[in-house]
Motif scaffolding. Structure first.
Motif, PDB file in Angstrom:
ATOM      1  N   LYS A 150      -6.488  -0.178   3.269  1.00 19.84           N
ATOM      2  CA  LYS A 150      -5.921  -0.926   2.127  1.00 19.84           C
ATOM      3  C   LYS A 150      -5.853  -0.021   0.898  1.00 19.84           C
ATOM      4  CE  LYS A 150      -7.429  -5.666   3.092  1.00 19.84           C
ATOM      5  NZ  LYS A 150      -8.246  -6.759   2.529  1.00 19.84           N
ATOM      6  N   ASP A 151      -6.929   0.723   0.655  1.00 21.52           N
ATOM      7  CA  ASP A 151      -6.945   1.645  -0.489  1.00 21.52           C
ATOM      8  C   ASP A 151      -5.873   2.722  -0.321  1.00 21.52           C
ATOM      9  OD1 ASP A 151      -9.047   0.286  -1.717  1.00 21.52           O
ATOM     10  OD2 ASP A 151     -10.568   1.538  -0.766  1.00 21.52           O
ATOM     11  N   GLU A 152      -5.720   3.212   0.902  1.00 19.73           N
ATOM     12  CA  GLU A 152      -4.682   4.213   1.172  1.00 19.73           C
ATOM     13  C   GLU A 152      -3.289   3.640   0.932  1.00 19.73           C
ATOM     14  OE1 GLU A 152      -5.026   7.372   1.736  1.00 19.73           O
ATOM     15  OE2 GLU A 152      -7.174   7.469   2.089  1.00 19.73           O
ATOM     16  N   LEU A 153      -3.066   2.398   1.351  1.00 22.04           N
ATOM     17  CA  LEU A 153      -1.765   1.753   1.111  1.00 22.04           C
ATOM     18  C   LEU A 153      -1.482   1.652  -0.378  1.00 22.04           C
ATOM     19  CD1 LEU A 153      -1.207  -1.324   3.468  1.00 22.04           C
ATOM     20  CD2 LEU A 153       0.318   0.601   3.106  1.00 22.04           C
ATOM     21  N   ARG A 154      -2.496   1.226  -1.129  1.00 23.04           N
ATOM     22  CA  ARG A 154      -2.325   1.127  -2.587  1.00 23.04           C
ATOM     23  C   ARG A 154      -1.919   2.488  -3.166  1.00 23.04           C
ATOM     24  NH1 ARG A 154      -7.273  -1.756  -1.893  1.00 23.04           N
ATOM     25  NH2 ARG A 154      -6.844  -3.992  -1.922  1.00 23.04           N
ATOM     26  N   ALA A 155      -2.592   3.524  -2.726  1.00 26.10           N
ATOM     27  CA  ALA A 155      -2.294   4.869  -3.227  1.00 26.10           C
ATOM     28  C   ALA A 155      -0.882   5.304  -2.838  1.00 26.10           C
ATOM     29  CB  ALA A 155      -3.325   5.868  -2.696  1.00 26.10           C
ATOM     30  N   ASP A 159       8.687  -7.283  -0.705  1.00 22.87           N
ATOM     31  CA  ASP A 159       8.803  -5.831  -0.838  1.00 22.87           C
ATOM     32  C   ASP A 159       7.910  -5.133   0.199  1.00 22.87           C
ATOM     33  OD1 ASP A 159       6.178  -4.771  -2.296  1.00 22.87           O
ATOM     34  OD2 ASP A 159       6.714  -6.701  -3.204  1.00 22.87           O
ATOM     35  N   PRO A 160       8.197  -3.863   0.492  1.00 23.34           N
ATOM     36  CA  PRO A 160       7.459  -3.155   1.540  1.00 23.34           C
ATOM     37  C   PRO A 160       5.936  -3.145   1.334  1.00 23.34           C
ATOM     38  CG  PRO A 160       9.391  -1.895   0.938  1.00 23.34           C
ATOM     39  CD  PRO A 160       9.300  -3.035  -0.031  1.00 23.34           C
ATOM     40  N   TYR A 161       5.490  -2.944   0.107  1.00 23.52           N
ATOM     41  CA  TYR A 161       4.042  -2.924  -0.149  1.00 23.52           C
ATOM     42  C   TYR A 161       3.401  -4.244   0.246  1.00 23.52           C
ATOM     43  CZ  TYR A 161      -0.357  -3.234  -2.662  1.00 23.52           C
ATOM     44  OH  TYR A 161      -1.683  -3.428  -2.985  1.00 23.52           O
ATOM     45  N   ARG A 162       3.964  -5.341  -0.221  1.00 25.61           N
ATOM     46  CA  ARG A 162       3.393  -6.662   0.088  1.00 25.61           C
ATOM     47  C   ARG A 162       3.431  -6.952   1.573  1.00 25.61           C
ATOM     48  NH1 ARG A 162       4.184 -11.197  -4.321  1.00 25.61           N
ATOM     49  NH2 ARG A 162       3.556 -12.322  -2.476  1.00 25.61           N
ATOM     50  N   PHE A 207       1.699   3.519  -2.269  1.00 28.65           N
ATOM     51  CA  PHE A 207       2.711   2.763  -3.002  1.00 28.65           C
ATOM     52  C   PHE A 207       2.526   2.837  -4.515  1.00 28.65           C
ATOM     53  CE2 PHE A 207       3.377   0.667   1.135  1.00 28.65           C
ATOM     54  CZ  PHE A 207       4.767   0.573   1.159  1.00 28.65           C
ATOM     55  N   GLY A 208       1.546   3.617  -4.979  1.00 29.79           N
ATOM     56  CA  GLY A 208       1.325   3.773  -6.417  1.00 29.79           C
ATOM     57  C   GLY A 208       0.791   2.517  -7.082  1.00 29.79           C
ATOM     58  N   LYS A 209       0.043   1.724  -6.329  1.00 33.60           N
ATOM     59  CA  LYS A 209      -0.558   0.498  -6.877  1.00 33.60           C
ATOM     60  C   LYS A 209      -2.007   0.797  -7.216  1.00 33.60           C
ATOM     61  CE  LYS A 209       3.069  -1.954  -5.692  1.00 33.60           C
ATOM     62  NZ  LYS A 209       3.956  -2.602  -6.613  1.00 33.60           N
ATOM     63  N   HIS A 210      -2.520   0.073  -8.187  1.00 27.86           N
ATOM     64  CA  HIS A 210      -3.919   0.247  -8.581  1.00 27.86           C
ATOM     65  C   HIS A 210      -4.694  -0.998  -8.233  1.00 27.86           C
ATOM     66  CE1 HIS A 210      -2.870   3.910 -10.616  1.00 27.86           C
ATOM     67  NE2 HIS A 210      -1.888   3.277 -11.218  1.00 27.86           N
ATOM     68  N   HIS A 211      -5.879  -0.799  -7.667  1.00 27.37           N
ATOM     69  CA  HIS A 211      -6.743  -1.930  -7.306  1.00 27.37           C
ATOM     70  C   HIS A 211      -7.284  -2.559  -8.577  1.00 27.37           C
ATOM     71  CE1 HIS A 211      -9.081  -4.359  -4.675  1.00 27.37           C
ATOM     72  NE2 HIS A 211     -10.217  -3.916  -5.140  1.00 27.37           N
ATOM     73  N   ARG A 212      -7.231  -3.867  -8.635  1.00 21.94           N
ATOM     74  CA  ARG A 212      -7.688  -4.571  -9.843  1.00 21.94           C
ATOM     75  C   ARG A 212      -9.152  -4.850  -9.799  1.00 21.94           C
ATOM     76  NH1 ARG A 212      -2.649  -8.772  -9.948  1.00 21.94           N
ATOM     77  NH2 ARG A 212      -1.169  -7.163  -9.621  1.00 21.94           N
TER      78      ARG A 212
END
Length: 94
Positions: free
Chosen positions: A82-87, A50-53, A89-94
């Protein structure tokens, strides 16, 4: 430093997964780096996940391959991307 530029240029120009914007990893704004990687990942027909990965993998690969040759300021900027990418794509850092 020429050696670092050679391998990173090769990765940037010949990635099988993404067609990256020239100089994306040298951009000064972490959000701009993330936006560029996101766009490349979403537009790619060659990526295998997927695009995020795909975007996160390329960023992580670049950071890891540069290793100690990467100036601290640039590494911090790429880690922030990396934090910006997570944001983005709506992903949360674990």
């Amino acid at each position: 430093m020429a050696k670092a530029e050679n391998w990173s240029q090769k990765v940037t120009e010949s990635s099988d997964a993404l067609k990256l914007e020239h100089g994306v990893f040298s951009l000064k704004d972490p959000r701009e780096i993330a936006l560029s990687l996101k766009k490349s990942a979403e537009e790619s027909a060659r990526r295998k996940s997927d695009p995020y990965r795909s975007a996160m993998s390329m960023l992580t690969f670049y950071i890891n391959r540069a290793g100690k040759q990467l100036p601290a300021e640039q590494k911090d900027r790429l880690e922030a991307a990396k934090d910006e990418l997570r944001a983005l794509f709506g992903k949360h850092h674990r």
